[in-house]
Design a protein around this motif. Structure first.
Motif, PDB file in Angstrom:
ATOM      1  N   TRP A   1       0.813  -1.212   0.000  1.00 18.90           N
ATOM      2  CA  TRP A   1       0.000   0.000   0.000  1.00 18.90           C
ATOM      3  C   TRP A   1       0.850   1.266   0.000  1.00 18.90           C
ATOM      4  O   TRP A   1       0.494   2.253  -0.641  1.00 18.90           O
ATOM      5  CB  TRP A   1      -0.963   0.018   1.199  1.00 18.90           C
ATOM      6  CG  TRP A   1      -0.266   0.228   2.507  1.00 18.90           C
ATOM      7  CD1 TRP A   1       0.169  -0.735   3.370  1.00 18.90           C
ATOM      8  CD2 TRP A   1       0.112   1.472   3.077  1.00 18.90           C
ATOM      9  NE1 TRP A   1       0.796  -0.166   4.445  1.00 18.90           N
ATOM     10  CE2 TRP A   1       0.775   1.195   4.294  1.00 18.90           C
ATOM     11  CE3 TRP A   1      -0.047   2.800   2.693  1.00 18.90           C
ATOM     12  CZ2 TRP A   1       1.282   2.187   5.117  1.00 18.90           C
ATOM     13  CZ3 TRP A   1       0.463   3.801   3.508  1.00 18.90           C
ATOM     14  CH2 TRP A   1       1.112   3.494   4.713  1.00 18.90           C
ATOM     15  N   GLU A   2       1.984   1.245   0.717  1.00 24.11           N
ATOM     16  CA  GLU A   2       2.748   2.494   0.867  1.00 24.11           C
ATOM     17  C   GLU A   2       3.347   2.984  -0.451  1.00 24.11           C
ATOM     18  O   GLU A   2       3.138   4.143  -0.822  1.00 24.11           O
ATOM     19  CB  GLU A   2       3.825   2.344   1.940  1.00 24.11           C
ATOM     20  CG  GLU A   2       4.424   3.678   2.324  1.00 24.11           C
ATOM     21  CD  GLU A   2       5.216   3.615   3.616  1.00 24.11           C
ATOM     22  OE1 GLU A   2       5.591   4.691   4.090  1.00 24.11           O
ATOM     23  OE2 GLU A   2       5.454   2.509   4.141  1.00 24.11           O
TER      24      GLU A   2
ATOM     25  N   THR B   1      -0.652   9.472   1.678  1.00 19.92           N
ATOM     26  CA  THR B   1       0.287   8.453   2.158  1.00 19.92           C
ATOM     27  C   THR B   1       0.582   8.658   3.637  1.00 19.92           C
ATOM     28  O   THR B   1       0.585   7.697   4.422  1.00 19.92           O
ATOM     29  CB  THR B   1       1.586   8.480   1.334  1.00 19.92           C
ATOM     30  OG1 THR B   1       1.259   8.295  -0.048  1.00 19.92           O
ATOM     31  CG2 THR B   1       2.543   7.386   1.774  1.00 19.92           C
TER      32      THR B   1
ATOM     33  N   ARG C   1      -6.263   0.081   8.076  1.00 20.21           N
ATOM     34  CA  ARG C   1      -5.590   0.662   6.910  1.00 20.21           C
ATOM     35  C   ARG C   1      -6.143   0.146   5.584  1.00 20.21           C
ATOM     36  O   ARG C   1      -6.249   0.905   4.616  1.00 20.21           O
ATOM     37  CB  ARG C   1      -4.095   0.441   6.979  1.00 20.21           C
ATOM     38  CG  ARG C   1      -3.359   1.288   5.921  1.00 20.21           C
ATOM     39  CD  ARG C   1      -1.857   1.179   6.016  1.00 20.21           C
ATOM     40  NE  ARG C   1      -1.378   1.728   7.269  1.00 20.21           N
ATOM     41  CZ  ARG C   1      -0.641   1.056   8.150  1.00 20.21           C
ATOM     42  NH1 ARG C   1      -0.305  -0.198   7.923  1.00 20.21           N
ATOM     43  NH2 ARG C   1      -0.240   1.631   9.255  1.00 20.21           N
TER      44      ARG C   1
ATOM     45  N   PHE D   1      -7.328   2.649   2.825  1.00 19.13           N
ATOM     46  CA  PHE D   1      -6.685   2.678   1.509  1.00 19.13           C
ATOM     47  C   PHE D   1      -7.736   2.540   0.405  1.00 19.13           C
ATOM     48  O   PHE D   1      -7.708   3.282  -0.583  1.00 19.13           O
ATOM     49  CB  PHE D   1      -5.638   1.571   1.382  1.00 19.13           C
ATOM     50  CG  PHE D   1      -4.985   1.540   0.036  1.00 19.13           C
ATOM     51  CD1 PHE D   1      -3.891   2.347  -0.230  1.00 19.13           C
ATOM     52  CD2 PHE D   1      -5.470   0.734  -0.976  1.00 19.13           C
ATOM     53  CE1 PHE D   1      -3.297   2.349  -1.490  1.00 19.13           C
ATOM     54  CE2 PHE D   1      -4.893   0.724  -2.237  1.00 19.13           C
ATOM     55  CZ  PHE D   1      -3.793   1.530  -2.494  1.00 19.13           C
TER      56      PHE D   1
ATOM     57  N   ALA E   1       0.376   4.088  -2.706  1.00 18.15           N
ATOM     58  CA  ALA E   1      -0.184   5.372  -2.265  1.00 18.15           C
ATOM     59  C   ALA E   1       0.754   6.519  -2.624  1.00 18.15           C
ATOM     60  O   ALA E   1       0.315   7.557  -3.130  1.00 18.15           O
ATOM     61  CB  ALA E   1      -0.448   5.347  -0.758  1.00 18.15           C
ATOM     62  N   ARG E   2       2.035   6.342  -2.389  1.00 22.41           N
ATOM     63  CA  ARG E   2       3.002   7.399  -2.700  1.00 22.41           C
ATOM     64  C   ARG E   2       3.006   7.710  -4.194  1.00 22.41           C
ATOM     65  O   ARG E   2       3.017   8.865  -4.605  1.00 22.41           O
ATOM     66  CB  ARG E   2       4.389   6.973  -2.223  1.00 22.41           C
ATOM     67  CG  ARG E   2       5.453   8.047  -2.337  1.00 22.41           C
ATOM     68  CD  ARG E   2       6.788   7.626  -1.739  1.00 22.41           C
ATOM     69  NE  ARG E   2       7.256   6.333  -2.229  1.00 22.41           N
ATOM     70  CZ  ARG E   2       7.308   5.224  -1.481  1.00 22.41           C
ATOM     71  NH1 ARG E   2       6.922   5.237  -0.214  1.00 22.41           N
ATOM     72  NH2 ARG E   2       7.763   4.093  -1.993  1.00 22.41           N
TER      73      ARG E   2
ATOM     74  N   ALA F   1      -0.298   6.127   6.688  1.00 27.02           N
ATOM     75  CA  ALA F   1       0.795   5.641   7.531  1.00 27.02           C
ATOM     76  C   ALA F   1       0.501   5.851   9.013  1.00 27.02           C
ATOM     77  O   ALA F   1       0.967   5.086   9.855  1.00 27.02           O
ATOM     78  CB  ALA F   1       2.096   6.342   7.148  1.00 27.02           C
TER      79      ALA F   1
ATOM     80  N   PRO G   1       1.642  12.529  -1.358  1.00 29.09           N
ATOM     81  CA  PRO G   1       2.273  12.490  -0.034  1.00 29.09           C
ATOM     82  C   PRO G   1       1.309  12.700   1.121  1.00 29.09           C
ATOM     83  O   PRO G   1       1.471  12.090   2.178  1.00 29.09           O
ATOM     84  CB  PRO G   1       3.320  13.605  -0.099  1.00 29.09           C
ATOM     85  CG  PRO G   1       2.909  14.485  -1.231  1.00 29.09           C
ATOM     86  CD  PRO G   1       2.165  13.621  -2.195  1.00 29.09           C
TER      87      PRO G   1
END
Length: 198
Positions: free
Chosen positions: A116-117, A129, A140, A144, A120-121, A133, A126
């Protein structure tokens, strides 16, 4: 937060939502091609009922790389109607807006996204993300899916393709007004209206 927008499933009345939209859904889709055919048939039926004409006087257009639209062959001439369609899991949803103003819709099944990170980024930017986080892992996946669905609905409303995050597009995306969809457990979805059509 706005109240969730009602989705008209088979047998339900198709109600007017924010900005004059009508949202319909079809559950139990066994595969993508069946989903595509069924939601298009349901959309044509709902459009025909809204316009007071036979379904064979509704044309659905979805050219490659462009937002889809419908045409209604009315006695006074042809009318263009804005629409959007989305599929995920075993459900499909569609929205139409008879005044022709831009509209977007997206549905996402809540599933684990191990990467996911970076996703998402790369696609959500940002700020989103960082928000994701800061959430506990237990919530999450749903957060998401919500962020992804809202982003996709905004893109569709603006007629944009999914692309890597670019800060210069953020103001236009954020100008769309978004509403959550009332969906069954395990799914999230959003409706997006252009800033001038809320």
């Amino acid at each position: 937060m706005d109240e969730p927008v009602t989705v008209a499933w088979p047998g339900d009345p198709v109600l007017e939502g924010p900005g004059g939209v009508r949202v319909i859904g079809v559950p139990g889709q066994p595969d993508r091609e069946t989903a595509r055919l069924r939601i298009r048939a349901a959309l044509a039926t709902a459009l025909a009922a809204h316009c007071g004409i036979d379904p064979d006087r509704i044309g659905l257009h979805s050219p490659e790389g462009a937002a889809p639209w419908a045409t209604a062959a009315l006695d006074g001439g042809e009318r263009r109607i804005a629409l959007a369609i989305s599929h995920d899991g075993d459900i499909s949803v569609a929205v139409f807006r008879a005044d022709g103003s831009a509209v977007g819709i997206d549905v996402s099944q809540v599933v684990p996204v191990p990467d996911w990170e970076p996703v998402a980024r790369d696609y959500l930017g940002p700020a989103v993300t960082a928000q994701l986080a800061g959430l506990p892992a237990a919530v999450r996946d749903a957060a998401f899916a919500q962020a992804w669905s809202e982003h996709e609905a905004r893109l569709k409303c603006l007629g944009l393709q999914l692309d890597e995050w670019r800060a210069e597009r953020a103001p236009a995306l954020q100008a769309c007004r978004c509403f959550p969809l009332a969906l069954q457990a395990g799914y999230v979805g959003y409706l997006a209206l252009a800033a001038d059509g809320a």
